[in-house]
Design a protein around this motif. Structure first.
Motif, PDB file in Angstrom:
ATOM      1  N   GLY A   1       0.934  -1.586  -0.195  1.00 11.83           N
ATOM      2  CA  GLY A   1      -0.396   0.106  -0.397  1.00 11.83           C
ATOM      3  C   GLY A   1       0.979   1.322  -0.312  1.00 11.83           C
ATOM      4  N   GLU A   2       1.917   1.348   0.499  1.00 15.50           N
ATOM      5  CA  GLU A   2       2.574   2.972   0.947  1.00 15.50           C
ATOM      6  C   GLU A   2       3.064   2.751  -0.724  1.00 15.50           C
ATOM      7  OE1 GLU A   2       5.351   2.537   4.132  1.00 15.50           O
ATOM      8  OE2 GLU A   2       5.161   0.391   4.145  1.00 15.50           O
ATOM      9  N   LEU A   3       3.817   1.422  -1.487  1.00 11.26           N
ATOM     10  CA  LEU A   3       4.016   2.292  -2.794  1.00 11.26           C
ATOM     11  C   LEU A   3       3.003   2.507  -3.753  1.00 11.26           C
ATOM     12  CD1 LEU A   3       5.515  -1.914  -3.745  1.00 11.26           C
ATOM     13  CD2 LEU A   3       7.179   1.179  -2.973  1.00 11.26           C
ATOM     14  N   VAL A   4       2.011   2.261  -3.457  1.00 11.42           N
ATOM     15  CA  VAL A   4       0.351   2.107  -4.758  1.00 11.42           C
ATOM     16  C   VAL A   4       0.124   4.283  -3.844  1.00 11.42           C
ATOM     17  CG1 VAL A   4      -1.934   2.568  -5.143  1.00 11.42           C
ATOM     18  CG2 VAL A   4      -0.573  -0.139  -4.226  1.00 11.42           C
ATOM     19  N   LEU A   5       0.599   4.195  -3.105  1.00  9.69           N
ATOM     20  CA  LEU A   5       0.520   5.827  -2.447  1.00  9.69           C
ATOM     21  C   LEU A   5       0.721   6.282  -2.961  1.00  9.69           C
ATOM     22  CD1 LEU A   5      -0.748   5.307   1.241  1.00  9.69           C
ATOM     23  CD2 LEU A   5      -2.464   5.674  -0.156  1.00  9.69           C
ATOM     24  N   MET A   6       2.389   6.378  -3.872  1.00 11.05           N
ATOM     25  CA  MET A   6       3.292   6.350  -3.454  1.00 11.05           C
ATOM     26  C   MET A   6       3.885   6.972  -5.610  1.00 11.05           C
ATOM     27  SD  MET A   6       6.775   5.134  -2.228  1.00 11.05           S
ATOM     28  CE  MET A   6       7.726   6.499  -2.710  1.00 11.05           C
ATOM     29  N   THR A   7       3.529   8.437  -5.758  1.00  8.89           N
ATOM     30  CA  THR A   7       3.667   9.030  -7.161  1.00  8.89           C
ATOM     31  C   THR A   7       5.102   8.222  -7.555  1.00  8.89           C
ATOM     32  OG1 THR A   7       4.403  10.919  -6.752  1.00  8.89           O
ATOM     33  CG2 THR A   7       2.599  11.204  -6.473  1.00  8.89           C
ATOM     34  N   GLU A   8       5.042   8.084  -9.449  1.00 13.24           N
ATOM     35  CA  GLU A   8       6.222   7.884  -9.574  1.00 13.24           C
ATOM     36  C   GLU A   8       7.586   8.728  -9.280  1.00 13.24           C
ATOM     37  OE1 GLU A   8       7.926   8.523 -14.967  1.00 13.24           O
ATOM     38  OE2 GLU A   8       5.835   8.492 -14.241  1.00 13.24           O
ATOM     39  N   ASN A   9       7.122  10.116  -9.234  1.00 12.28           N
ATOM     40  CA  ASN A   9       8.660  10.920  -9.189  1.00 12.28           C
ATOM     41  C   ASN A   9       8.613  10.502  -7.107  1.00 12.28           C
ATOM     42  OD1 ASN A   9       8.806  12.367 -10.709  1.00 12.28           O
ATOM     43  ND2 ASN A   9       8.104  14.330 -10.427  1.00 12.28           N
TER      44      ASN A   9
END
Length: 334
Positions: free
Chosen positions: A278-286
């Motif tokens: 979930g932490e990865l999914v919440l992150m933007t590409e940048n």
């Protein structure tokens, strides 16, 4: 004459072909068009991430203080000895036990130590020819290992807290499945050439037979999907998006271990404190690209894994899901 269906075609055939040592091809067919990939991909993921195996999780060598030490009379330093030990595949003879197995060894040189020398009444070795160390003349090597059953990959940092202090923790690679790939082929059913066949190619390290691993993956899939057989009316709905939130968060509150990332990629995230998908999914590409030590290869690997899960980098989530996910991650991480 074509007819209008009211239910998809149910596959009727499964063939198993042994094509090598601990390697089989499993063909399942016929599926309606598009159904084969829907089932094949999660089965492959479960084979690689959820098959149970044994692995050494800790090591103690007499006279050695840490993993960068050396051993008198042994050609290898401790670090390469550890690498060789992790390559040896263990098979527990203790039926149904998930407890740690502690085994003590003592060897006197001169000799070339291999996997076969580690076999005893508790453990079998599936790759007996695997090299471990060379013990010189008049040298003695005394060491103990802790072997445990598990799934996936567990880094040494997570193992440190479950072993005695005088042991060196090891990265544990439990997965007994060495290869799990599939192909989708077309088959003819009643003059219709658009039906599909899945051909799985599965190879294990000998801890478990390939077909047994396949059946266990199917069982895990059934158990994971059983939640959808529950009475969904019992789920409290606080807004129109609450059902969506319940379903999505179950997938995202899972540790990144299940992604089967390379050690380099996993360590990059782990050192940054990222523990859950979930932490990865919440992150933007940048944001993801700017993670410390995140190289292009690691970024591409993570992006591919998230794409496979149905959550491409920068996925758009409803505000309710995003807010609830953030709160749950903060809570579970303390």
């Amino acid at each position: 004459m074509k007819t209008i269906k009211t239910a998809p075609y149910i596959p009727t055939d499964i063939n198993i072909e042994e094509i090598g040592k601990n390697r089989v091809k499993i063909s399942v067919y016929p599926f309606e068009s598009g159904y084969a990939i829907t089932l094949a991909h999660p089965i492959r993921r479960l084979l690689l991430s959820s098959s149970v195996g044994c692995a050494p999780i800790a090591l103690k060598i007499e006279g050695v203080a840490h993993e960068f030490d050396s051993v008198r009379g042994i050609s290898e330093d401790v670090s390469p000895f550890i690498v060789n030990l992790k390559n040896i595949r263990f098979l527990s003879k203790v039926s149904g036990s998930d407890d740690q197995i502690v085994v003590d060894y003592s060897f006197k040189g001169p000799m070339s130590l291999t996997g076969a020398d580690l076999e005893n009444g508790i453990l079998d070795i599936t790759n007996k020819d695997s090299y471990l160390a060379t013990i010189n003349e008049d040298a003695v090597l005394n060491f103990s290992i802790i072997v445990q059953k598990g799934i996936g990959y567990v880094p040494s940092e997570d193992i440190r807290g479950i072993i005695p202090e005088n042991y060196i923790p090891l990265d544990a690679y439990f997965t007994p499945v060495k290869r799990a790939v599939y192909e989708i082929e077309n088959v003819l059913v009643e003059d219709n050439p658009t039906y599909e066949k899945i051909v799985f190619d599965i190879e294990t390290d000998g801890q478990v037979e390939p077909y047994v691993a396949f059946k266990e993956a199917i069982t895990i899939m059934h158990s994971q999907m059983s939640i959808f057989g529950a009475d969904m009316t019992s789920v409290p709905l606080t807004s129109k998006n609450s059902l969506e939130e319940v379903l999505e968060l179950k997938d995202l509150m899972v540790k990144i271990d299940t992604l089967n990332l390379s050690a380099r990629c996993f360590n990059c995230l782990d050192r940054t404190g990222i523990r859950y998908i979930g932490e990865l999914v919440l992150m933007t590409e940048n944001e993801l690209k700017n993670v410390k030590n995140m190289g292009k290869k690691s970024y591409d690997e993570i992006a591919e894994k998230l794409q496979d899960l149905g959550y491409p980098v920068g996925s758009e989530l409803s505000e309710e899901v995003r807010s609830s996910l953030s709160k749950k991650i903060i809570k579970i991480k303390g």
